[in-house]
Design a protein around this motif. Structure first.
Motif, PDB file in Angstrom:
ATOM      1  N   LEU A  46       0.823  -1.205   0.000  1.00  0.00           N
ATOM      2  CA  LEU A  46       0.000   0.000   0.000  1.00  0.00           C
ATOM      3  C   LEU A  46       0.864   1.265   0.000  1.00  0.00           C
ATOM      4  CD1 LEU A  46      -2.816  -1.011   2.509  1.00  0.00           C
ATOM      5  CD2 LEU A  46      -3.015  -0.736   0.030  1.00  0.00           C
ATOM      6  N   TRP A  47       2.002   1.200   0.690  1.00  0.00           N
ATOM      7  CA  TRP A  47       2.920   2.339   0.690  1.00  0.00           C
ATOM      8  C   TRP A  47       3.471   2.588  -0.712  1.00  0.00           C
ATOM      9  CZ3 TRP A  47       8.595   2.474   0.726  1.00  0.00           C
ATOM     10  CH2 TRP A  47       9.094   3.730   1.007  1.00  0.00           C
ATOM     11  N   THR A  48       3.758   1.502  -1.461  1.00  0.00           N
ATOM     12  CA  THR A  48       4.225   1.645  -2.844  1.00  0.00           C
ATOM     13  C   THR A  48       3.160   2.318  -3.708  1.00  0.00           C
ATOM     14  OG1 THR A  48       5.607  -0.334  -2.615  1.00  0.00           O
ATOM     15  CG2 THR A  48       5.107   0.405  -4.850  1.00  0.00           C
ATOM     16  N   LEU A  49       1.901   1.891  -3.550  1.00  0.00           N
ATOM     17  CA  LEU A  49       0.819   2.514  -4.314  1.00  0.00           C
ATOM     18  C   LEU A  49       0.635   3.975  -3.928  1.00  0.00           C
ATOM     19  CD1 LEU A  49      -1.819  -0.361  -4.205  1.00  0.00           C
ATOM     20  CD2 LEU A  49      -0.578   0.442  -6.222  1.00  0.00           C
ATOM     21  N   GLU A  50       0.757   4.270  -2.652  1.00  0.00           N
ATOM     22  CA  GLU A  50       0.590   5.656  -2.207  1.00  0.00           C
ATOM     23  C   GLU A  50       1.676   6.551  -2.784  1.00  0.00           C
ATOM     24  OE1 GLU A  50       0.169   8.222   1.942  1.00  0.00           O
ATOM     25  OE2 GLU A  50       0.204   6.033   1.975  1.00  0.00           O
ATOM     26  N   ARG A  51       2.907   6.036  -2.844  1.00  0.00           N
ATOM     27  CA  ARG A  51       3.988   6.830  -3.446  1.00  0.00           C
ATOM     28  C   ARG A  51       3.709   7.093  -4.918  1.00  0.00           C
ATOM     29  NH1 ARG A  51       9.628   4.166  -2.519  1.00  0.00           N
ATOM     30  NH2 ARG A  51       8.405   2.312  -2.973  1.00  0.00           N
ATOM     31  N   GLN A  52       3.156   6.088  -5.622  1.00  0.00           N
ATOM     32  CA  GLN A  52       2.829   6.304  -7.036  1.00  0.00           C
ATOM     33  C   GLN A  52       1.772   7.393  -7.187  1.00  0.00           C
ATOM     34  OE1 GLN A  52       0.177   3.737  -8.919  1.00  0.00           O
ATOM     35  NE2 GLN A  52       1.011   3.977 -10.981  1.00  0.00           N
ATOM     36  N   TRP A  53       0.764   7.373  -6.335  1.00  0.00           N
ATOM     37  CA  TRP A  53      -0.295   8.369  -6.431  1.00  0.00           C
ATOM     38  C   TRP A  53       0.215   9.757  -6.049  1.00  0.00           C
ATOM     39  CZ3 TRP A  53      -4.966   8.550  -8.568  1.00  0.00           C
ATOM     40  CH2 TRP A  53      -5.550   7.346  -8.969  1.00  0.00           C
ATOM     41  N   GLU A  54       1.076   9.853  -5.042  1.00  0.00           N
ATOM     42  CA  GLU A  54       1.613  11.153  -4.667  1.00  0.00           C
ATOM     43  C   GLU A  54       2.466  11.729  -5.787  1.00  0.00           C
ATOM     44  OE1 GLU A  54       0.893  13.023  -2.302  1.00  0.00           O
ATOM     45  OE2 GLU A  54      -0.116  11.759  -0.848  1.00  0.00           O
ATOM     46  N   ALA A  55       3.256  10.868  -6.449  1.00  0.00           N
ATOM     47  CA  ALA A  55       4.047  11.341  -7.594  1.00  0.00           C
ATOM     48  C   ALA A  55       3.146  11.789  -8.739  1.00  0.00           C
ATOM     49  CB  ALA A  55       5.002  10.238  -8.056  1.00  0.00           C
ATOM     50  N   ALA A  56       2.048  11.044  -8.966  1.00  0.00           N
ATOM     51  CA  ALA A  56       1.111  11.429 -10.028  1.00  0.00           C
ATOM     52  C   ALA A  56       0.424  12.755  -9.699  1.00  0.00           C
ATOM     53  CB  ALA A  56       0.067  10.328 -10.229  1.00  0.00           C
ATOM     54  N   ILE A  57       0.051  12.962  -8.437  1.00  0.00           N
ATOM     55  CA  ILE A  57      -0.588  14.221  -8.035  1.00  0.00           C
ATOM     56  C   ILE A  57       0.367  15.394  -8.236  1.00  0.00           C
ATOM     57  CG2 ILE A  57      -1.493  15.490  -6.040  1.00  0.00           C
ATOM     58  CD1 ILE A  57      -2.647  12.821  -5.051  1.00  0.00           C
ATOM     59  N   ALA A  58       1.647  15.191  -7.897  1.00  0.00           N
ATOM     60  CA  ALA A  58       2.633  16.260  -8.103  1.00  0.00           C
ATOM     61  C   ALA A  58       2.790  16.595  -9.582  1.00  0.00           C
ATOM     62  CB  ALA A  58       3.976  15.838  -7.507  1.00  0.00           C
ATOM     63  N   GLU A  59       2.775  15.571 -10.444  1.00  0.00           N
ATOM     64  CA  GLU A  59       2.886  15.808 -11.885  1.00  0.00           C
ATOM     65  C   GLU A  59       1.646  16.537 -12.414  1.00  0.00           C
ATOM     66  OE1 GLU A  59       4.227  15.849 -15.781  1.00  0.00           O
ATOM     67  OE2 GLU A  59       5.313  15.441 -13.914  1.00  0.00           O
ATOM     68  N   VAL A  60       0.463  16.139 -11.947  1.00  0.00           N
ATOM     69  CA  VAL A  60      -0.768  16.807 -12.384  1.00  0.00           C
ATOM     70  C   VAL A  60      -0.775  18.269 -11.932  1.00  0.00           C
ATOM     71  CG1 VAL A  60      -3.273  16.839 -12.088  1.00  0.00           C
ATOM     72  CG2 VAL A  60      -2.108  14.687 -12.542  1.00  0.00           C
ATOM     73  N   ARG A  61      -0.307  18.536 -10.729  1.00  0.00           N
ATOM     74  CA  ARG A  61      -0.222  19.922 -10.251  1.00  0.00           C
ATOM     75  C   ARG A  61       0.676  20.762 -11.160  1.00  0.00           C
ATOM     76  NH1 ARG A  61      -1.403  21.795  -5.274  1.00  0.00           N
ATOM     77  NH2 ARG A  61       0.480  23.062  -5.366  1.00  0.00           N
ATOM     78  N   GLY A  62       1.799  20.185 -11.561  1.00  0.00           N
ATOM     79  CA  GLY A  62       2.688  20.909 -12.458  1.00  0.00           C
ATOM     80  C   GLY A  62       2.047  21.219 -13.794  1.00  0.00           C
ATOM     81  N   ARG A  63       1.285  20.269 -14.323  1.00  0.00           N
ATOM     82  CA  ARG A  63       0.605  20.515 -15.606  1.00  0.00           C
ATOM     83  C   ARG A  63      -0.493  21.556 -15.449  1.00  0.00           C
ATOM     84  NH1 ARG A  63       0.294  14.935 -19.146  1.00  0.00           N
ATOM     85  NH2 ARG A  63       2.376  14.138 -18.609  1.00  0.00           N
ATOM     86  N   LEU A  64      -1.135  21.594 -14.292  1.00  0.00           N
ATOM     87  CA  LEU A  64      -2.158  22.626 -14.069  1.00  0.00           C
ATOM     88  C   LEU A  64      -1.532  24.021 -14.037  1.00  0.00           C
ATOM     89  CD1 LEU A  64      -4.506  21.046 -11.379  1.00  0.00           C
ATOM     90  CD2 LEU A  64      -5.009  21.457 -13.783  1.00  0.00           C
ATOM     91  N   HIS A  65      -0.347  24.125 -13.433  1.00  0.00           N
ATOM     92  CA  HIS A  65       0.323  25.419 -13.394  1.00  0.00           C
ATOM     93  C   HIS A  65       0.635  25.921 -14.800  1.00  0.00           C
ATOM     94  CE1 HIS A  65       0.925  26.451  -9.206  1.00  0.00           C
ATOM     95  NE2 HIS A  65       1.209  25.198  -8.930  1.00  0.00           N
ATOM     96  N   ARG A  66       0.961  24.989 -15.696  1.00  0.00           N
ATOM     97  CA  ARG A  66       1.318  25.388 -17.059  1.00  0.00           C
ATOM     98  C   ARG A  66       0.106  25.526 -17.977  1.00  0.00           C
ATOM     99  NH1 ARG A  66       5.499  21.715 -15.602  1.00  0.00           N
ATOM    100  NH2 ARG A  66       4.362  19.963 -16.487  1.00  0.00           N
ATOM    101  N   ASN A  67      -1.071  25.162 -17.502  1.00  0.00           N
ATOM    102  CA  ASN A  67      -2.286  25.230 -18.311  1.00  0.00           C
ATOM    103  C   ASN A  67      -2.858  26.648 -18.246  1.00  0.00           C
ATOM    104  OD1 ASN A  67      -4.705  24.895 -19.621  1.00  0.00           O
ATOM    105  ND2 ASN A  67      -5.297  23.050 -18.498  1.00  0.00           N
ATOM    106  N   GLU A  68      -2.844  27.324 -19.363  1.00  0.00           N
ATOM    107  CA  GLU A  68      -3.329  28.704 -19.410  1.00  0.00           C
ATOM    108  C   GLU A  68      -4.799  28.795 -19.794  1.00  0.00           C
ATOM    109  OE1 GLU A  68      -0.787  30.739 -22.081  1.00  0.00           O
ATOM    110  OE2 GLU A  68       1.021  30.512 -20.836  1.00  0.00           O
ATOM    111  N   GLY A  69      -5.466  27.650 -20.012  1.00  0.00           N
ATOM    112  CA  GLY A  69      -6.860  27.672 -20.430  1.00  0.00           C
ATOM    113  C   GLY A  69      -7.851  27.635 -19.295  1.00  0.00           C
ATOM    114  N   LEU A  70      -7.388  27.610 -18.054  1.00  0.00           N
ATOM    115  CA  LEU A  70      -8.286  27.561 -16.900  1.00  0.00           C
ATOM    116  C   LEU A  70      -8.558  28.970 -16.382  1.00  0.00           C
ATOM    117  CD1 LEU A  70      -6.759  24.565 -14.892  1.00  0.00           C
ATOM    118  CD2 LEU A  70      -8.804  24.533 -16.310  1.00  0.00           C
ATOM    119  N   THR A  71      -9.783  29.174 -15.944  1.00  0.00           N
ATOM    120  CA  THR A  71     -10.121  30.436 -15.285  1.00  0.00           C
ATOM    121  C   THR A  71      -9.616  30.394 -13.843  1.00  0.00           C
ATOM    122  OG1 THR A  71     -12.259  29.625 -14.501  1.00  0.00           O
ATOM    123  CG2 THR A  71     -12.184  30.600 -16.723  1.00  0.00           C
TER     124      THR A  71
END
Length: 442
Positions: A46-71
């Motif tokens: 479960l710790w391995t899965l949690e690390r994968q999800w935390e890494a994915a959340i960090a990557e999604v946050r970075g893409r949101l910062h670069r997304n200029e189409g959001l209000t």
């Protein structure tokens, strides 16, 4: 059985069965201990899965910062779903709401239901691209045991630990190098290449109070780092990387010639081809030498950061994004391979020493053009011609200095820059810097 009765490992392993004190007293059966072992294995998974999800959340946050189409309202709601507040555990109901399309909203959410649904669908698409396949542990070389699943004892001047295995009532006896105070949960790590076993124990390190000043560092490949005072730490690091690069390239050329000779004789002389493959194209010595080089580099990284933290004792440290760090090698392929573990070693050492020295981690800053921008308060001119190798000379005001020192000074300045954030595109960074220069010299 008392430990004083154990005379040899033969008596320990074959004539007697070492059991836990609670098992011997009848408080817990061996099958109960096996259930605890399975529980720890599931917690590890479960710790391995949690690390994968935390890494994915960090990557999604970075893409949101670069997304200029959001209000602004859509952006705020997206980050509300992804954020973890302070040291409190993550509320996974928000992540579940993204995939189950459940309408969750906070007290300060100003977005309408239709807009919230649009954001959740967008986040779901992003997660599907980022997550990919489920994580798989291809080589299971470690497992965890708790206090009731191992026993520590002495035989003469040698310390041993008897770890519970899968067979009821049978323990795996591991001799230890030195004498240690083992307590709590242990992780048993198998090292097949070295034919050894390591026992890892979690221990809270001694911490120190934070200092008062702020510091900036520029990570490099000639030395580990240069701080904003201009001091360079561990130039031996560049020597280690260069020696590793030269050795790998030289051995690679020679191995390619041997591979060509092997392919040439594979049909003409199979016996000769088989001898070449067996005696000249093995990987054991190669991997052993690579481990030595890597240990050398990691040792230099550790020494550099410890010296920097002890001397400066900062409260906050400004550092660049490690994803842009590359190894010192004469070809891009080897540079990428070196940079992968190089970033891991630097990131791990920073996280550990941040905790030891009670330092606030602001996260990496945007380091675009930091080595090409004049650090003088009255100038700030940015130009690629300002830097020539390791030297810096401003084309406008004539300021001269070391390029790494200039970069560390500018990285420290980005710590409080409200206009240049971590995710500001590099072209936008240059436009902002040039705009500031012309406004100051209007």
């Amino acid at each position: 059985m008392e430990y004083a009765q154990v005379k040899s490992l033969k008596d320990l392993g074959y004539k007697r069965r070492i059991r836990d004190e609670r098992v011997a007293a009848g408080f817990m059966s061996p099958f109960g201990l096996q259930a605890r072992q399975w529980k720890l294995a599931l917690e590890d998974a479960l710790w391995t899965l949690e690390r994968q999800w935390e890494a994915a959340i960090a990557e999604v946050r970075g893409r949101l910062h670069r997304n200029e189409g959001l209000t602004p309202k859509e952006r705020d709601y997206a980050f509300w779903l992804l954020d973890k507040f302070g040291d409190s555990p993550r509320d996974w109901r928000k992540i579940e709401a993204i995939f189950r399309d459940e309408d969750l909203a906070g007290k300060k959410t100003e977005l309408e239901p239709a807009g919230r649904k649009k954001v959740r669908h967008g986040l779901k698409r992003l997660f599907r691209r980022v997550l990919g396949k489920r994580p798989r542990v291809r080589k299971a070389r470690s497992f965890v045991v708790d206090q009731q699943m191992y026993r520590v004892f002495m035989v003469g001047n040698r310390q041993y630990v008897a770890v519970m295995g899968l067979s009821p009532g049978k323990r795996i006896v591991i001799p230890l190098a030195g004498i240690h105070k083992l307590r709590g949960n242990l992780r048993v790590v198998l090292l097949p290449d070295e034919q050894a076993v390591e026992i890892h124990m979690i221990r809270e390190p001694k911490t120190y109070p934070a200092g008062e000043e702020e510091a900036g560092i520029d990570l490099g490949v000639t030395e580990v780092l240069t701080d904003d005072s201009g001091k360079k730490y561990r130039p031996e690091y560049g020597q280690a990387l260069q020696e590793m690069s030269d050795h790998v390239l030289d051995k690679g050329r020679k191995r390619q010639k041997l591979w060509a000779l092997y392919r040439k004789n594979r049909e003409r002389d199979p016996g000769k081809a088989r001898r070449i493959r067996r005696h000249n194209l093995g990987l054991v010595k190669q991997h052993k030498r690579h481990r030595r080089y890597r240990a050398w580099c990691e040792n230099e990284i550790n020494r550099a950061f410890r010296a920097f933290f002890r001397e400066r004792r900062p409260r906050v440290i400004a550092y660049e994004d490690l994803s842009h760090l590359r190894g010192k090698a004469r070809n891009k392929g080897l540079s990428r391979k070196v940079s992968q573990w190089q970033r891991q070693a630097i990131r791990g050492r920073l996280e550990y020493l941040f905790h030891v020295y009670s330092i606030t981690d602001p996260g990496p800053v945007n380091a675009a053009y930091t080595s090409q921008t004049c650090p003088c308060p009255g100038c700030g001119w940015v130009d690629g011609k300002n830097r020539n190798g390791d030297s810096f000379r401003c084309q406008k005001c004539g300021y001269e200095g070391d390029a790494d020192h200039v970069a560390a000074t500018n990285v420290k300045g980005r710590l409080r820059d409200q206009e240049i954030t971590k995710y500001t595109p590099h072209k936008e960074v240059k436009r902002i810097l040039l705009k500031r220069y012309w406004e100051n010299h209007a």
